[in-house]
Every structure is written in structure tokens, then in C-alpha cells.
Motif scaffolding. Structure first.
Motif, PDB file in Angstrom:
ATOM      1  N   SER A  26       0.835  -1.199   0.000  1.00 24.05           N
ATOM      2  CA  SER A  26       0.000   0.000   0.000  1.00 24.05           C
ATOM      3  C   SER A  26       0.873   1.253   0.000  1.00 24.05           C
ATOM      4  O   SER A  26       0.637   2.187  -0.777  1.00 24.05           O
ATOM      5  N   ASP A  27       1.896   1.270   0.865  1.00 26.62           N
ATOM      6  CA  ASP A  27       2.806   2.420   0.908  1.00 26.62           C
ATOM      7  C   ASP A  27       3.530   2.592  -0.413  1.00 26.62           C
ATOM      8  O   ASP A  27       3.652   3.711  -0.922  1.00 26.62           O
ATOM      9  N   LEU A  28       4.027   1.498  -0.966  1.00 27.54           N
ATOM     10  CA  LEU A  28       4.791   1.582  -2.214  1.00 27.54           C
ATOM     11  C   LEU A  28       3.937   2.081  -3.375  1.00 27.54           C
ATOM     12  O   LEU A  28       4.440   2.722  -4.286  1.00 27.54           O
ATOM     13  N   ARG A  29       2.650   1.780  -3.353  1.00 27.32           N
ATOM     14  CA  ARG A  29       1.750   2.271  -4.406  1.00 27.32           C
ATOM     15  C   ARG A  29       1.438   3.760  -4.224  1.00 27.32           C
ATOM     16  O   ARG A  29       1.197   4.471  -5.188  1.00 27.32           O
ATOM     17  N   ALA A  30       1.440   4.226  -2.985  1.00 23.78           N
ATOM     18  CA  ALA A  30       1.014   5.601  -2.696  1.00 23.78           C
ATOM     19  C   ALA A  30       2.161   6.615  -2.681  1.00 23.78           C
ATOM     20  O   ALA A  30       1.950   7.779  -3.011  1.00 23.78           O
ATOM     21  N   LEU A  31       3.344   6.177  -2.320  1.00 24.59           N
ATOM     22  CA  LEU A  31       4.458   7.118  -2.153  1.00 24.59           C
ATOM     23  C   LEU A  31       5.156   7.404  -3.475  1.00 24.59           C
ATOM     24  O   LEU A  31       5.202   6.563  -4.365  1.00 24.59           O
ATOM     25  N   VAL A  32       5.707   8.610  -3.575  1.00 27.92           N
ATOM     26  CA  VAL A  32       6.432   9.023  -4.775  1.00 27.92           C
ATOM     27  C   VAL A  32       7.831   9.482  -4.376  1.00 27.92           C
ATOM     28  O   VAL A  32       8.068   9.880  -3.236  1.00 27.92           O
ATOM     29  N   ASP A  33       8.749   9.441  -5.355  1.00 26.78           N
ATOM     30  CA  ASP A  33      10.111   9.899  -5.102  1.00 26.78           C
ATOM     31  C   ASP A  33      10.197  11.415  -5.259  1.00 26.78           C
ATOM     32  O   ASP A  33       9.178  12.088  -5.498  1.00 26.78           O
ATOM     33  N   GLU A  34      11.402  11.959  -5.170  1.00 24.92           N
ATOM     34  CA  GLU A  34      11.577  13.412  -5.243  1.00 24.92           C
ATOM     35  C   GLU A  34      11.201  13.984  -6.607  1.00 24.92           C
ATOM     36  O   GLU A  34      10.953  15.182  -6.730  1.00 24.92           O
ATOM     37  N   ASP A  35      11.125  13.134  -7.625  1.00 26.94           N
ATOM     38  CA  ASP A  35      10.705  13.573  -8.963  1.00 26.94           C
ATOM     39  C   ASP A  35       9.203  13.403  -9.188  1.00 26.94           C
ATOM     40  O   ASP A  35       8.704  13.664 -10.280  1.00 26.94           O
ATOM     41  N   GLY A  36       8.484  12.937  -8.149  1.00 21.52           N
ATOM     42  CA  GLY A  36       7.049  12.738  -8.273  1.00 21.52           C
ATOM     43  C   GLY A  36       6.653  11.415  -8.901  1.00 21.52           C
ATOM     44  O   GLY A  36       5.482  11.192  -9.185  1.00 21.52           O
ATOM     45  N   LYS A  37       7.630  10.534  -9.115  1.00 19.06           N
ATOM     46  CA  LYS A  37       7.347   9.230  -9.708  1.00 19.06           C
ATOM     47  C   LYS A  37       7.028   8.225  -8.606  1.00 19.06           C
ATOM     48  O   LYS A  37       7.652   8.245  -7.541  1.00 19.06           O
ATOM     49  N   PRO A  38       6.064   7.334  -8.843  1.00 17.53           N
ATOM     50  CA  PRO A  38       5.732   6.314  -7.837  1.00 17.53           C
ATOM     51  C   PRO A  38       6.963   5.468  -7.490  1.00 17.53           C
ATOM     52  O   PRO A  38       7.803   5.191  -8.347  1.00 17.53           O
ATOM     53  N   LEU A  39       7.054   5.069  -6.226  1.00 14.92           N
ATOM     54  CA  LEU A  39       8.173   4.231  -5.812  1.00 14.92           C
ATOM     55  C   LEU A  39       8.092   2.830  -6.421  1.00 14.92           C
ATOM     56  O   LEU A  39       9.110   2.167  -6.583  1.00 14.92           O
ATOM     57  N   TRP A  40       6.885   2.390  -6.750  1.00 14.50           N
ATOM     58  CA  TRP A  40       6.689   1.035  -7.260  1.00 14.50           C
ATOM     59  C   TRP A  40       5.596   1.066  -8.313  1.00 14.50           C
ATOM     60  O   TRP A  40       4.590   1.765  -8.157  1.00 14.50           O
ATOM     61  N   ASP A  41       5.769   0.287  -9.359  1.00 12.93           N
ATOM     62  CA  ASP A  41       4.791   0.258 -10.447  1.00 12.93           C
ATOM     63  C   ASP A  41       3.617  -0.682 -10.189  1.00 12.93           C
ATOM     64  O   ASP A  41       2.703  -0.776 -10.995  1.00 12.93           O
ATOM     65  N   GLY A  42       3.626  -1.370  -9.063  1.00 15.98           N
ATOM     66  CA  GLY A  42       2.546  -2.284  -8.724  1.00 15.98           C
ATOM     67  C   GLY A  42       2.681  -3.647  -9.378  1.00 15.98           C
ATOM     68  O   GLY A  42       1.868  -4.530  -9.131  1.00 15.98           O
ATOM     69  N   LYS A  43       3.710  -3.832 -10.187  1.00 23.51           N
ATOM     70  CA  LYS A  43       3.898  -5.089 -10.911  1.00 23.51           C
ATOM     71  C   LYS A  43       5.256  -5.731 -10.658  1.00 23.51           C
ATOM     72  O   LYS A  43       5.359  -6.947 -10.617  1.00 23.51           O
ATOM     73  N   SER A  44       6.284  -4.932 -10.532  1.00 24.14           N
ATOM     74  CA  SER A  44       7.636  -5.458 -10.376  1.00 24.14           C
ATOM     75  C   SER A  44       7.740  -6.323  -9.126  1.00 24.14           C
ATOM     76  O   SER A  44       7.072  -6.059  -8.114  1.00 24.14           O
ATOM     77  N   ILE A  45       8.605  -7.317  -9.208  1.00 25.02           N
ATOM     78  CA  ILE A  45       8.823  -8.217  -8.082  1.00 25.02           C
ATOM     79  C   ILE A  45       9.522  -7.459  -6.961  1.00 25.02           C
ATOM     80  O   ILE A  45      10.456  -6.694  -7.198  1.00 25.02           O
ATOM     81  N   ILE A  46       9.072  -7.680  -5.749  1.00 28.69           N
ATOM     82  CA  ILE A  46       9.692  -7.111  -4.562  1.00 28.69           C
ATOM     83  C   ILE A  46      10.469  -8.236  -3.894  1.00 28.69           C
ATOM     84  O   ILE A  46       9.891  -9.276  -3.578  1.00 28.69           O
ATOM     85  N   GLN A  47      11.747  -8.039  -3.698  1.00 28.75           N
ATOM     86  CA  GLN A  47      12.594  -9.079  -3.121  1.00 28.75           C
ATOM     87  C   GLN A  47      12.896  -8.792  -1.663  1.00 28.75           C
ATOM     88  O   GLN A  47      13.045  -7.634  -1.270  1.00 28.75           O
ATOM     89  N   ALA A  48      13.019  -9.859  -0.887  1.00 30.41           N
ATOM     90  CA  ALA A  48      13.393  -9.755   0.522  1.00 30.41           C
ATOM     91  C   ALA A  48      14.823 -10.244   0.676  1.00 30.41           C
ATOM     92  O   ALA A  48      15.220 -11.231   0.066  1.00 30.41           O
ATOM     93  N   GLN A  49      15.586  -9.513   1.462  1.00 31.46           N
ATOM     94  CA  GLN A  49      16.931  -9.947   1.797  1.00 31.46           C
ATOM     95  C   GLN A  49      17.333  -9.304   3.106  1.00 31.46           C
ATOM     96  O   GLN A  49      16.818  -8.247   3.484  1.00 31.46           O
ATOM     97  N   GLU A  50      18.242  -9.962   3.794  1.00 34.04           N
ATOM     98  CA  GLU A  50      18.704  -9.447   5.074  1.00 34.04           C
ATOM     99  C   GLU A  50      19.464  -8.138   4.864  1.00 34.04           C
ATOM    100  O   GLU A  50      20.202  -7.984   3.884  1.00 34.04           O
ATOM    101  N   ALA A  51      19.269  -7.220   5.776  1.00 37.25           N
ATOM    102  CA  ALA A  51      19.931  -5.916   5.689  1.00 37.25           C
ATOM    103  C   ALA A  51      21.429  -6.066   5.916  1.00 37.25           C
ATOM    104  O   ALA A  51      21.878  -6.927   6.676  1.00 37.25           O
ATOM    105  N   THR A  52      22.171  -5.197   5.267  1.00 36.68           N
ATOM    106  CA  THR A  52      23.598  -5.106   5.557  1.00 36.68           C
ATOM    107  C   THR A  52      23.763  -4.436   6.914  1.00 36.68           C
ATOM    108  O   THR A  52      22.808  -3.841   7.448  1.00 36.68           O
ATOM    109  N   ALA A  53      24.954  -4.471   7.459  1.00 34.03           N
ATOM    110  CA  ALA A  53      25.219  -3.810   8.737  1.00 34.03           C
ATOM    111  C   ALA A  53      24.947  -2.307   8.628  1.00 34.03           C
ATOM    112  O   ALA A  53      24.368  -1.702   9.540  1.00 34.03           O
ATOM    113  N   ALA A  54      25.325  -1.706   7.499  1.00 29.82           N
ATOM    114  CA  ALA A  54      25.099  -0.265   7.303  1.00 29.82           C
ATOM    115  C   ALA A  54      23.612   0.049   7.218  1.00 29.82           C
ATOM    116  O   ALA A  54      23.145   1.047   7.785  1.00 29.82           O
TER     117      ALA A  54
END
Length: 94
Positions: A26-54
């Protein structure tokens, strides 16, 4: 784009990501980047992975700042482990 959030394990992270009605999608569909473009197209695969230390350190810093700024209200029972942060400047993990 990286979204850092807390999950008990990989299965829980994938479940949260794949929940069609959940907050992450829901957030990814609603939020936009600094250029006003959606963060997610609603279709692309979202991958899970463990965070780096940083990335984990950046998540912790953001969570701690949210507590200081009272965006996370511990007295009201807010769970700081439910904090999510978008790490737009973080390098993508290959």
C-alpha cells in the motif's frame, strides 16, 4: 530503493511483502520519489533480503530519531520494532 523493516525471519519478511492488502504494498503504491514518480509500479517483483550492517544501522538511527521526535510514542504502546524506513541513498545489494 530499499525499504528496511523488522521481521523475525525470511518467511515473515516474504509474507509481509506478499500481503496484497498489507502496509508495504500500500505504501509503495502511494508514495512518490523526489521527482514525483511512484516508488513502485505495482507489478515489479519485490525481493526480501537481510539488511547489511550499514542498512541496519541506518534503520536503528531512524527509529531512535522517531522515538526522540515522538513519531513513535512508547507511552502509547507504539512498538519501535514496527518502524519502517526507506533507504533511498543506500546502495542496492547485488
Amino acid at each position: 530503493m530499499t525499504l528496511a523493516f523488522r521481521a523475525e525471519d525470511d518467511d515473515e519478511a516474504r509474507s509481509m511483502i506478499n500481503d496484497q492488502e498489507g502496509g508495504i504494498r500500500s505504501d509503495l503504491r502511494a508514495l512518490v520519489d523526489e521527482d514525483g514518480k511512484p516508488l513502485w509500479d505495482g507489478k515489479s517483483i519485490i525481493q526480501a533480503q537481510e539488511a547489511t550492517a550499514a542498512q541496519h544501522a541506518e534503520w536503528e538511527q531512524s527509529r531512535d530519531q522517531a522515538i526522540s521526535d515522538e513519531e513513535i510514542d512508547l507511552d502509547a504502546g507504539d512498538d519501535p520494532d514496527e518502524w519502517s524506513v526507506y533507504l533511498t541513498s543506500a546502495p542496492q545489494i547485488e
